[in-house]
Design a protein around this motif. Sequence first.
Motif, mmCIF file in Angstrom:
data_model
loop_
_atom_site.group_PDB
_atom_site.id
_atom_site.type_symbol
_atom_site.label_atom_id
_atom_site.label_comp_id
_atom_site.label_asym_id
_atom_site.label_seq_id
_atom_site.Cartn_x
_atom_site.Cartn_y
_atom_site.Cartn_z
ATOM 1 N N VAL A 66 0.834 -1.203 0.000
ATOM 2 C CA VAL A 66 0.000 0.000 0.000
ATOM 3 C C VAL A 66 0.870 1.255 0.000
ATOM 4 O O VAL A 66 0.632 2.212 -0.764
ATOM 5 C CB VAL A 66 -0.955 -0.005 1.213
ATOM 6 C CG1 VAL A 66 -1.590 1.376 1.419
ATOM 7 C CG2 VAL A 66 -2.045 -1.047 1.031
ATOM 8 N N LEU A 67 1.898 1.279 0.840
ATOM 9 C CA LEU A 67 2.763 2.456 0.915
ATOM 10 C C LEU A 67 3.538 2.655 -0.386
ATOM 11 O O LEU A 67 3.727 3.790 -0.836
ATOM 12 C CB LEU A 67 3.720 2.315 2.096
ATOM 13 C CG LEU A 67 3.056 2.348 3.476
ATOM 14 C CD1 LEU A 67 4.069 2.054 4.581
ATOM 15 C CD2 LEU A 67 2.389 3.702 3.724
ATOM 16 N N ALA A 68 3.967 1.563 -1.014
ATOM 17 C CA ALA A 68 4.680 1.679 -2.284
ATOM 18 C C ALA A 68 3.759 2.200 -3.387
ATOM 19 O O ALA A 68 4.162 3.024 -4.217
ATOM 20 C CB ALA A 68 5.271 0.320 -2.679
ATOM 21 N N LEU A 69 2.517 1.739 -3.407
ATOM 22 C CA LEU A 69 1.551 2.224 -4.391
ATOM 23 C C LEU A 69 1.237 3.702 -4.171
ATOM 24 O O LEU A 69 1.095 4.471 -5.127
ATOM 25 C CB LEU A 69 0.268 1.399 -4.315
ATOM 26 C CG LEU A 69 0.367 -0.070 -4.724
ATOM 27 C CD1 LEU A 69 -0.958 -0.776 -4.453
ATOM 28 C CD2 LEU A 69 0.739 -0.199 -6.193
ATOM 29 N N ALA A 70 1.115 4.082 -2.903
ATOM 30 C CA ALA A 70 0.818 5.486 -2.591
ATOM 31 C C ALA A 70 1.909 6.400 -3.125
ATOM 32 O O ALA A 70 1.634 7.502 -3.622
ATOM 33 C CB ALA A 70 0.665 5.668 -1.087
ATOM 34 N N ALA A 71 3.154 5.952 -3.069
ATOM 35 C CA ALA A 71 4.253 6.755 -3.594
ATOM 36 C C ALA A 71 4.161 6.892 -5.113
ATOM 37 O O ALA A 71 4.471 7.950 -5.671
ATOM 38 C CB ALA A 71 5.587 6.130 -3.192
ATOM 39 N N LEU A 72 3.715 5.836 -5.790
ATOM 40 C CA LEU A 72 3.576 5.887 -7.252
ATOM 41 C C LEU A 72 2.388 6.731 -7.688
ATOM 42 O O LEU A 72 2.358 7.224 -8.823
ATOM 43 C CB LEU A 72 3.415 4.472 -7.810
ATOM 44 C CG LEU A 72 4.614 3.525 -7.669
ATOM 45 C CD1 LEU A 72 4.264 2.147 -8.226
ATOM 46 C CD2 LEU A 72 5.850 4.082 -8.381
ATOM 47 N N LEU A 73 1.391 6.872 -6.807
ATOM 48 C CA LEU A 73 0.153 7.577 -7.153
ATOM 49 C C LEU A 73 -0.034 8.822 -6.293
ATOM 50 O O LEU A 73 -1.156 9.260 -6.048
ATOM 51 C CB LEU A 73 -1.037 6.624 -6.965
ATOM 52 C CG LEU A 73 -1.006 5.366 -7.837
ATOM 53 C CD1 LEU A 73 -2.029 4.350 -7.348
ATOM 54 C CD2 LEU A 73 -1.257 5.719 -9.298
ATOM 55 N N GLU A 74 1.063 9.403 -5.872
ATOM 56 C CA GLU A 74 1.030 10.522 -4.925
ATOM 57 C C GLU A 74 0.193 11.691 -5.424
ATOM 58 O O GLU A 74 -0.488 12.373 -4.641
ATOM 59 C CB GLU A 74 2.465 10.974 -4.643
ATOM 60 C CG GLU A 74 2.590 12.066 -3.600
ATOM 61 C CD GLU A 74 4.042 12.429 -3.331
ATOM 62 O OE1 GLU A 74 4.284 13.205 -2.388
ATOM 63 O OE2 GLU A 74 4.930 11.948 -4.075
ATOM 64 N N PRO A 300 13.542 -0.740 9.895
ATOM 65 C CA PRO A 300 12.564 -0.264 8.904
ATOM 66 C C PRO A 300 12.762 -0.967 7.570
ATOM 67 O O PRO A 300 13.891 -1.197 7.131
ATOM 68 C CB PRO A 300 12.873 1.231 8.795
ATOM 69 C CG PRO A 300 14.307 1.351 9.191
ATOM 70 C CD PRO A 300 14.560 0.266 10.205
ATOM 71 N N VAL A 301 11.655 -1.330 6.944
ATOM 72 C CA VAL A 301 11.701 -1.980 5.634
ATOM 73 C C VAL A 301 10.686 -1.313 4.711
ATOM 74 O O VAL A 301 9.765 -0.623 5.174
ATOM 75 C CB VAL A 301 11.405 -3.493 5.728
ATOM 76 C CG1 VAL A 301 12.454 -4.205 6.557
ATOM 77 C CG2 VAL A 301 10.008 -3.747 6.283
ATOM 78 N N ALA A 302 10.853 -1.527 3.431
ATOM 79 C CA ALA A 302 9.921 -0.993 2.437
ATOM 80 C C ALA A 302 9.845 -1.956 1.267
ATOM 81 O O ALA A 302 10.801 -2.690 0.983
ATOM 82 C CB ALA A 302 10.361 0.383 1.958
ATOM 83 N N LEU A 303 8.705 -1.945 0.593
ATOM 84 C CA LEU A 303 8.558 -2.755 -0.608
ATOM 85 C C LEU A 303 9.118 -2.003 -1.799
ATOM 86 O O LEU A 303 8.829 -0.818 -1.989
ATOM 87 C CB LEU A 303 7.088 -3.105 -0.851
ATOM 88 C CG LEU A 303 6.871 -3.995 -2.084
ATOM 89 C CD1 LEU A 303 5.994 -5.190 -1.746
ATOM 90 C CD2 LEU A 303 6.234 -3.191 -3.224
ATOM 91 N N GLN A 304 9.924 -2.705 -2.591
ATOM 92 C CA GLN A 304 10.494 -2.128 -3.805
ATOM 93 C C GLN A 304 10.060 -2.959 -5.003
ATOM 94 O O GLN A 304 10.284 -4.182 -5.033
ATOM 95 C CB GLN A 304 12.021 -2.094 -3.711
ATOM 96 C CG GLN A 304 12.546 -1.181 -2.617
ATOM 97 C CD GLN A 304 14.075 -1.156 -2.558
ATOM 98 O OE1 GLN A 304 14.746 -1.752 -3.392
ATOM 99 N NE2 GLN A 304 14.601 -0.468 -1.569
ATOM 100 N N PHE A 305 9.422 -2.295 -5.963
ATOM 101 C CA PHE A 305 9.056 -2.983 -7.206
ATOM 102 C C PHE A 305 10.296 -3.147 -8.082
ATOM 103 O O PHE A 305 11.139 -2.256 -8.158
ATOM 104 C CB PHE A 305 7.996 -2.197 -7.959
ATOM 105 C CG PHE A 305 6.626 -2.260 -7.331
ATOM 106 C CD1 PHE A 305 5.886 -3.436 -7.371
ATOM 107 C CD2 PHE A 305 6.072 -1.147 -6.706
ATOM 108 C CE1 PHE A 305 4.631 -3.503 -6.805
ATOM 109 C CE2 PHE A 305 4.811 -1.201 -6.144
ATOM 110 C CZ PHE A 305 4.084 -2.379 -6.184
ATOM 111 N N GLU A 306 10.364 -4.291 -8.755
ATOM 112 C CA GLU A 306 11.477 -4.535 -9.670
ATOM 113 C C GLU A 306 11.450 -3.543 -10.820
ATOM 114 O O GLU A 306 12.495 -3.088 -11.291
ATOM 115 C CB GLU A 306 11.383 -5.967 -10.191
ATOM 116 C CG GLU A 306 12.558 -6.422 -11.026
ATOM 117 C CD GLU A 306 12.436 -7.879 -11.411
ATOM 118 O OE1 GLU A 306 12.123 -8.155 -12.592
ATOM 119 O OE2 GLU A 306 12.632 -8.747 -10.537
#
Length: 323
Positions: A66-74, A300-306
């Motif tokens: 969710v947090l990774a998507l939010a960054a892409l759709l800010e 702290p960790v985060a999801l990273q898309f390839e």
Amino acid sequence: MRAPEFWQQRAAGRGNLAAACLAPAGWLFAAGGWLRHKLSRPRRVDVPVICVGNLVAGGAGKTPTVLALAALLEEMHPHVLTRGYPGKRRGPLWVDRSRHSVADVGDEALLLSRHLPTIIARNRVAGAITAANAGAGLVLMDDGFQNPSLVKDIALLVVDTGQSFGNGRCIPAGPLREPVARGLARADAIVLIGDGPFQAPARLPVFAASIQPECEASHWAGRRVVAFAGIGRPQKFFDTLTTLGAEVVSRHAFADHHVYSEAELQHLKQALPTGASLVTTEKDYVRLPRTWQAEVETLPVALQFEDPAAVSGWLHARLEAVS
């Protein structure tokens, strides 16, 4: 509760026997979910809704996704909608970290509210309407894939290849919230975390991703730590610390969403070897009593898309098509 070990066992043995004995209850659980969807009349709200869900009980990486998507759709001013499990408040309620506790809104909602406007609501339609009325340009649902009350413009399934779908049975015989084929049929794309084997239907886009530490390995290299975690897969957290070079002198796994007592934390602290530090996940950290938060470090960790550009392009095209 902690997931039974037999949920991950496919081979013959005692675990398989336990799953077989519970299989009729799993069939009933699956039938109940099917009936719920058949009888439901989903409602649409005035803003697009993206649902990030999974097919298994426990953590699969939905919140980092969710947090990774939010960054892409800010630019769309996303707001997060979540149930607030296992908090007691029903909502709709905006999460305020200065006022609300884990007992009120749950750990995931507190964690999400650090980054985005977050609303909890057991009634997902009411929650989405509240977010839209507050100016959200996009609603990001953390979980709720099995909830049929709200129209989802995009439904993403998160699959962690480290656990995949376990023994392939439904709760309580296995970890599945619904049969795999039924869930995949409602998905628009897969977010695949990890590099294990997974065969997705040909029609579904698959976006590879990984959960990565948000810190330099040098911060942990050579350090002695006592690690504890109450998440879906604590071992994954312990392994990450080891990969970063930390010496994990002891590890303590608790049930998912476990709320730590004063006695448990005192026990962990008193057992600390000389020079060692207590470390946990960010999700666990918000469940600590505030008097203990200064005593514990987090990883702290985060999801990273390839390929984040491919994910962003696909999302924007889909959202443009439904607008």
